[in-house]
Design a protein around this motif. Structure first.
Motif, PDB file in Angstrom:
ATOM      1  N   LEU A 180       0.815  -1.214   0.000  1.00  0.00           N
ATOM      2  CA  LEU A 180       0.000   0.000   0.000  1.00  0.00           C
ATOM      3  C   LEU A 180       0.851   1.267   0.000  1.00  0.00           C
ATOM      4  N   GLY A 181       2.123   1.119   0.282  1.00  0.00           N
ATOM      5  CA  GLY A 181       2.985   2.287   0.380  1.00  0.00           C
ATOM      6  C   GLY A 181       2.899   2.941   1.742  1.00  0.00           C
ATOM      7  N   SER A 182       2.440   2.193   2.725  1.00  0.00           N
ATOM      8  CA  SER A 182       2.319   2.700   4.092  1.00  0.00           C
ATOM      9  C   SER A 182       3.676   2.619   4.775  1.00  0.00           C
ATOM     10  N   SER A 183       4.028   3.689   5.452  1.00  0.00           N
ATOM     11  CA  SER A 183       5.332   3.719   6.119  1.00  0.00           C
ATOM     12  C   SER A 183       5.250   3.438   7.609  1.00  0.00           C
ATOM     13  N   GLY A 184       4.049   3.269   8.136  1.00  0.00           N
ATOM     14  CA  GLY A 184       3.921   3.003   9.566  1.00  0.00           C
ATOM     15  C   GLY A 184       2.466   2.839   9.954  1.00  0.00           C
ATOM     16  N   VAL A 185       2.257   2.689  11.246  1.00  0.00           N
ATOM     17  CA  VAL A 185       0.896   2.596  11.775  1.00  0.00           C
ATOM     18  C   VAL A 185       0.677   3.758  12.727  1.00  0.00           C
ATOM     19  N   PRO A 186      -0.489   4.301  12.778  1.00  0.00           N
ATOM     20  CA  PRO A 186      -1.626   4.060  11.892  1.00  0.00           C
ATOM     21  C   PRO A 186      -1.541   4.898  10.617  1.00  0.00           C
ATOM     22  N   GLU A 187      -2.151   4.390   9.607  1.00  0.00           N
ATOM     23  CA  GLU A 187      -2.379   5.117   8.359  1.00  0.00           C
ATOM     24  C   GLU A 187      -3.742   4.706   7.843  1.00  0.00           C
ATOM     25  N   THR A 188      -4.402   5.638   7.189  1.00  0.00           N
ATOM     26  CA  THR A 188      -5.734   5.365   6.667  1.00  0.00           C
ATOM     27  C   THR A 188      -5.797   5.800   5.217  1.00  0.00           C
ATOM     28  N   PHE A 189      -6.369   4.941   4.385  1.00  0.00           N
ATOM     29  CA  PHE A 189      -6.507   5.213   2.964  1.00  0.00           C
ATOM     30  C   PHE A 189      -7.983   5.292   2.609  1.00  0.00           C
ATOM     31  N   VAL A 190      -8.323   6.247   1.749  1.00  0.00           N
ATOM     32  CA  VAL A 190      -9.657   6.300   1.157  1.00  0.00           C
ATOM     33  C   VAL A 190      -9.552   5.560  -0.162  1.00  0.00           C
ATOM     34  N   ILE A 191     -10.383   4.533  -0.313  1.00  0.00           N
ATOM     35  CA  ILE A 191     -10.417   3.740  -1.544  1.00  0.00           C
ATOM     36  C   ILE A 191     -11.695   4.118  -2.278  1.00  0.00           C
ATOM     37  N   ASP A 192     -11.577   4.560  -3.519  1.00  0.00           N
ATOM     38  CA  ASP A 192     -12.761   5.011  -4.241  1.00  0.00           C
ATOM     39  C   ASP A 192     -13.605   3.836  -4.743  1.00  0.00           C
ATOM     40  N   ALA A 193     -14.741   4.158  -5.362  1.00  0.00           N
ATOM     41  CA  ALA A 193     -15.694   3.132  -5.801  1.00  0.00           C
ATOM     42  C   ALA A 193     -15.133   2.225  -6.891  1.00  0.00           C
ATOM     43  N   ARG A 194     -14.056   2.654  -7.562  1.00  0.00           N
ATOM     44  CA  ARG A 194     -13.430   1.840  -8.610  1.00  0.00           C
ATOM     45  C   ARG A 194     -12.251   1.033  -8.086  1.00  0.00           C
ATOM     46  N   GLY A 195     -11.997   1.106  -6.790  1.00  0.00           N
ATOM     47  CA  GLY A 195     -10.896   0.341  -6.215  1.00  0.00           C
ATOM     48  C   GLY A 195      -9.547   1.031  -6.319  1.00  0.00           C
TER      49      GLY A 195
END
Length: 174
Positions: A133-148
């Protein structure tokens, strides 16, 4: 020439001082942003962490926007953001989670203490999904759109003033 050499150390000190001072006044942004923003979700197929609750698969992220929260029960900022995740859930946000390097027992205790906003929780034992996901640590939150596609990334814990922003980003991601 001799006069110039006498003042050279002072001039060099002044230049170094100016460079250091400018870095202190306006430090560089050292935040590591995901290169995945704007791109389709990576191929994820995480087994469920808790019995009776589904894991995470890329196919789950189409049709309507959702939040994907990368967290861990051992993460202190994750505890701090728990009330805001519950507010997002109460506002109608669907939230899925990637549990990083965690155990079912610890996550169950974490959710019992702090609330459970998650629809799905995937078990990311080796942080492979987190890295994808390209996350560098916790916590992180991603918004995923309707097309994924990954539409937005929030780095760090969600604070109370971040809740309206995340709700707007979810609305834009429809």
């Amino acid at each position: 020439m001799r006069r110039v050499l006498i003042w050279a150390p002072l001039a060099l000190f002044a230049i170094v001082f100016a460079v250091v001072a400018s870095g202190l006044i306006k430090p560089a942004d050292r935040t590591i942003h995901s290169a995945m923003v704007g791109k389709p979700m990576p191929a994820l197929d995480l087994p469920p962490l808790l019995p009776g609750r589904p894991g995470i698969a890329t196919a789950d992220f189409t049709g309507k926007p959702r939040l994907l929260n990368v967290f861990a029960s051992w993460c202190v900022p994750c505890i701090a953001e728990a009330p805001q995740l519950m507010k997002l859930k109460a506002a109608g946000a669907e939230i899925d989670a990637v549990a990083v390097r965690d155990t079912p027992e610890d996550v169950r205790a974490f959710l019992d203490r702090n609330g459970d906003p998650y629809t799905r929780i995937g078990n990311d034992k080796a942080s492979a999904a987190q890295l994808a996901l390209g996350s560098s640590g916790v916590p992180e939150t991603f918004v995923i759109d309707a097309r994924g596609r990954i539409a937005y990334q929030h780095i760090g814990d969600i604070r109370e003033d971040d809740v309206p922003l995340l709700l707007r980003e979810l609305e834009k991601a429809k």
